[in-house]
Design a protein around this motif. Structure first.
Motif, PDB file in Angstrom:
ATOM      1  N   LYS A 276       0.623  -1.084   0.055  1.00  0.00           N
ATOM      2  CA  LYS A 276      -0.098  -0.075   0.049  1.00  0.00           C
ATOM      3  C   LYS A 276       0.805   1.272   0.039  1.00  0.00           C
ATOM      4  N   GLY A 277       0.429   2.155  -0.892  1.00  0.00           N
ATOM      5  CA  GLY A 277       1.323   3.343  -0.932  1.00  0.00           C
ATOM      6  C   GLY A 277       2.411   3.275  -1.727  1.00  0.00           C
ATOM      7  N   ILE A 278       2.977   2.189  -2.347  1.00  0.00           N
ATOM      8  CA  ILE A 278       4.196   1.906  -2.755  1.00  0.00           C
ATOM      9  C   ILE A 278       3.976   1.295  -4.430  1.00  0.00           C
ATOM     10  N   SER A 279       3.226   0.437  -4.198  1.00  0.00           N
ATOM     11  CA  SER A 279       2.807  -0.201  -5.776  1.00  0.00           C
ATOM     12  C   SER A 279       1.712  -1.150  -5.625  1.00  0.00           C
ATOM     13  N   LEU A 280       1.051  -1.462  -6.933  1.00  0.00           N
ATOM     14  CA  LEU A 280       0.223  -2.387  -7.014  1.00  0.00           C
ATOM     15  C   LEU A 280       0.873  -3.603  -7.848  1.00  0.00           C
ATOM     16  N   GLY A 281       0.534  -4.805  -7.434  1.00  0.00           N
ATOM     17  CA  GLY A 281       1.024  -6.140  -8.167  1.00  0.00           C
ATOM     18  C   GLY A 281       0.010  -7.282  -7.971  1.00  0.00           C
ATOM     19  N   TYR A 282      -0.175  -7.830  -9.047  1.00  0.00           N
ATOM     20  CA  TYR A 282      -0.801  -9.348  -9.269  1.00  0.00           C
ATOM     21  C   TYR A 282      -0.009 -10.134  -9.729  1.00  0.00           C
ATOM     22  N   ALA A 283      -0.305 -11.556  -9.464  1.00  0.00           N
ATOM     23  CA  ALA A 283       0.241 -12.570 -10.202  1.00  0.00           C
ATOM     24  C   ALA A 283      -0.795 -13.688 -10.417  1.00  0.00           C
ATOM     25  N   SER A 284      -0.954 -14.268 -11.308  1.00  0.00           N
ATOM     26  CA  SER A 284      -1.701 -15.315 -11.692  1.00  0.00           C
ATOM     27  C   SER A 284      -1.045 -16.328 -12.913  1.00  0.00           C
ATOM     28  N   TRP A 285      -1.927 -17.520 -12.891  1.00  0.00           N
ATOM     29  CA  TRP A 285      -1.296 -18.471 -13.679  1.00  0.00           C
ATOM     30  C   TRP A 285      -1.076 -17.850 -15.327  1.00  0.00           C
ATOM     31  N   SER A 286      -2.083 -16.811 -15.527  1.00  0.00           N
ATOM     32  CA  SER A 286      -1.904 -16.177 -17.048  1.00  0.00           C
ATOM     33  C   SER A 286      -0.613 -15.175 -17.152  1.00  0.00           C
ATOM     34  N   GLY A 287      -0.383 -14.656 -16.134  1.00  0.00           N
ATOM     35  CA  GLY A 287       0.864 -13.601 -15.959  1.00  0.00           C
ATOM     36  C   GLY A 287       0.940 -12.598 -14.656  1.00  0.00           C
ATOM     37  N   VAL A 288       1.662 -11.758 -15.030  1.00  0.00           N
ATOM     38  CA  VAL A 288       2.218 -10.944 -13.735  1.00  0.00           C
ATOM     39  C   VAL A 288       1.852  -9.429 -14.277  1.00  0.00           C
ATOM     40  N   VAL A 289       1.258  -8.486 -13.397  1.00  0.00           N
ATOM     41  CA  VAL A 289       1.048  -7.198 -13.704  1.00  0.00           C
ATOM     42  C   VAL A 289       1.601  -6.235 -12.487  1.00  0.00           C
ATOM     43  N   TYR A 290       2.480  -5.282 -12.814  1.00  0.00           N
ATOM     44  CA  TYR A 290       2.907  -4.587 -11.692  1.00  0.00           C
ATOM     45  C   TYR A 290       2.912  -3.021 -11.929  1.00  0.00           C
ATOM     46  N   SER A 291       2.401  -2.139 -11.077  1.00  0.00           N
ATOM     47  CA  SER A 291       2.601  -0.624 -11.298  1.00  0.00           C
ATOM     48  C   SER A 291       3.108   0.045 -10.172  1.00  0.00           C
ATOM     49  N   PRO A 292       4.242   0.457 -10.317  1.00  0.00           N
ATOM     50  CA  PRO A 292       4.893   1.357  -9.054  1.00  0.00           C
ATOM     51  C   PRO A 292       4.025   2.369  -8.790  1.00  0.00           C
ATOM     52  N   ILE A 293       3.986   2.875  -7.496  1.00  0.00           N
ATOM     53  CA  ILE A 293       3.241   4.055  -7.047  1.00  0.00           C
ATOM     54  C   ILE A 293       4.450   5.100  -6.695  1.00  0.00           C
TER      55      ILE A 293
END
Length: 388
Positions: A276-293
């Motif tokens: 929280k306040g630093i980044s948003l990140g998710y991982a799944s079987w389909s792939g990974v997404v990351y957004s730096p805050i």
């Protein structure tokens, strides 16, 4: 250009100490900072105000007399101070405009098993040279020309080849990314199979593509961005099983996306690793997404790339071992890459390192768990033990 005054509930906002400290850390006066903003604006072809107006705006933004909501100023500050809008202004950010596009860097990992003998042959022919080590897994690599982005081929001595293709993208919504992803996966697999086949002078086939998305310029409002990234982590949820024409598929995907953004999107096999306040990140079987805050405190892009390279290299190796078993054969692998090697790899990938940060540990655990690699590794180790 519109600006909001710094009054809130009858009270003046306090100074923006982040803006002030960023400027002062560079040793700039306000006049010097204004010149830098003007230079950046001119270099980017933006219609920047006169120097005096820039200096006045900088004073008002720093002191809190004016809330900075203008996209032009936000872009200039972010470029000058090498920071994100959230880091500089917190929750204050411009709303997405119609026709605006978000910026994302797509990292594709295209895997193929070519065998240890062929990797040794590539090294002997000097077609690959020693590359970086990823989580203790040393590899060889070569630059590869690709029309759509920067590409590098990594090969490991246990027989796995991974193409890492990085493409800079801009889309108006996630639906466009989902359609693009489905189309290019087919093209990427065919291209990678041809390339690696020509390189090793034998028939070879790329088996799968996995994506990592680094979202560096989000456009969604605060109440939608988390859901948007969740959808991006599992984009095929927007697509029908049986593709129609691209136009009708896109229209359907956009309709589903709008519904999910309004109602929220949950996927049971998706793991969050943002802070929280630093980044948003998710991982799944389909792939990974990351957004730096907060760009200076979040994970580095290369940290995610390196973790995926190691994960996919071992995943493809284990898949080759399991495939031999499913074909009714005892698997054969080089002695130095048998079950003891995989046991060591499992320890390096799954156990925390002494100086590893919590963010890196969360990320690594999320990627490993959602990829299914721990179970894959355990099965491969048991199989090789039995057949040794």
């Amino acid at each position: 250009m519109s600006e909001a005054t710094g009054q809130a509930n009858g009270r003046r906002r306090g100074p923006n100490y982040v803006l002030i400290s960023k400027r002062e850390s560079l040793g700039w006066s306000r006049r010097r900072a204004a010149r830098e903003l003007q230079r950046i604006g001119e270099a980017r072809g933006l219609g920047t105000p006169e120097l005096d107006a820039l200096e006045k705006a900088l004073y008002r933004h720093e002191t809190g007399a004016t809330v900075c909501r203008d996209p032009l100023y936000i872009e200039l500050y972010c470029a000058a101070y090498k920071a994100t809008a959230h880091e500089l202004f917190g929750g204050v950010a411009p709303a997405a405009q119609v026709g605006e596009r978000y910026g994302v860097r797509s990292h594709k990992f295209i895997a193929a098993y070519i065998g240890a003998d062929r990797v040794a042959e590539l090294a002997a022919r000097e077609l690959v040279t020693p590359g970086a080590s990823h989580h203790g897994l040393g590899c060889m690599a070569r630059e590869v020309e690709h029309d759509e982005g920067l590409c590098r081929l990594h090969v490991w001595p246990f027989g796995v080849a991974i193409f890492h293709l990085a493409e800079e993208l801009a889309f108006p919504n996630v639906a466009h990314l989902a359609i693009w992803r489905r189309r290019t996966y087919v093209e990427n697999l065919a291209w990678a199979s041809r390339y690696i086949g020509n390189l090793v002078r034998a028939e070879a086939e790329a088996s799968y593509v996995l994506s990592l998305y680094w979202v560096h310029s989000p456009i969604w409002p605060a109440h939608e961005i988390d859901t948007a990234l969740r959808i991006m982590c599992f984009p095929k949820t927007l697509l029908a099983r049986d593709p129609e024409t691209s136009e009708s598929s896109l229209a359907h995907a956009e309709l589903v996306e709008r519904s999910l953004l309004a109602d929220g999107f949950e996927y049971p096999e998706m793991t969050s690793f943002g802070v929280k306040g630093i980044s948003l990140g998710y991982a799944s079987w389909s792939g990974v997404v990351y957004s730096p805050i907060a760009l200076q405190r979040s994970l580095a892009e290369q940290e995610l790339v390196s973790t995926e390279l190691a994960t996919q290299a071992i995943w493809a190796y284990c898949a080759h071992i399991n495939e031999q078993v499913e074909q009714g054969r005892d698997p054969t692998v080089p002695a130095e890459y048998s079950w003891r090697f995989l046991r060591g790899v499992r320890s390096r990938l799954t156990n925390p390192r002494p100086q590893e940060t919590d963010q890196h540990r969360f990320m690594r655990a999320a990627i490993l768990d959602t990829s299914g690699l721990p179970g894959h590794l355990a099965q491969a180790i048991d199989i090789l033990r039995e057949t040794e």
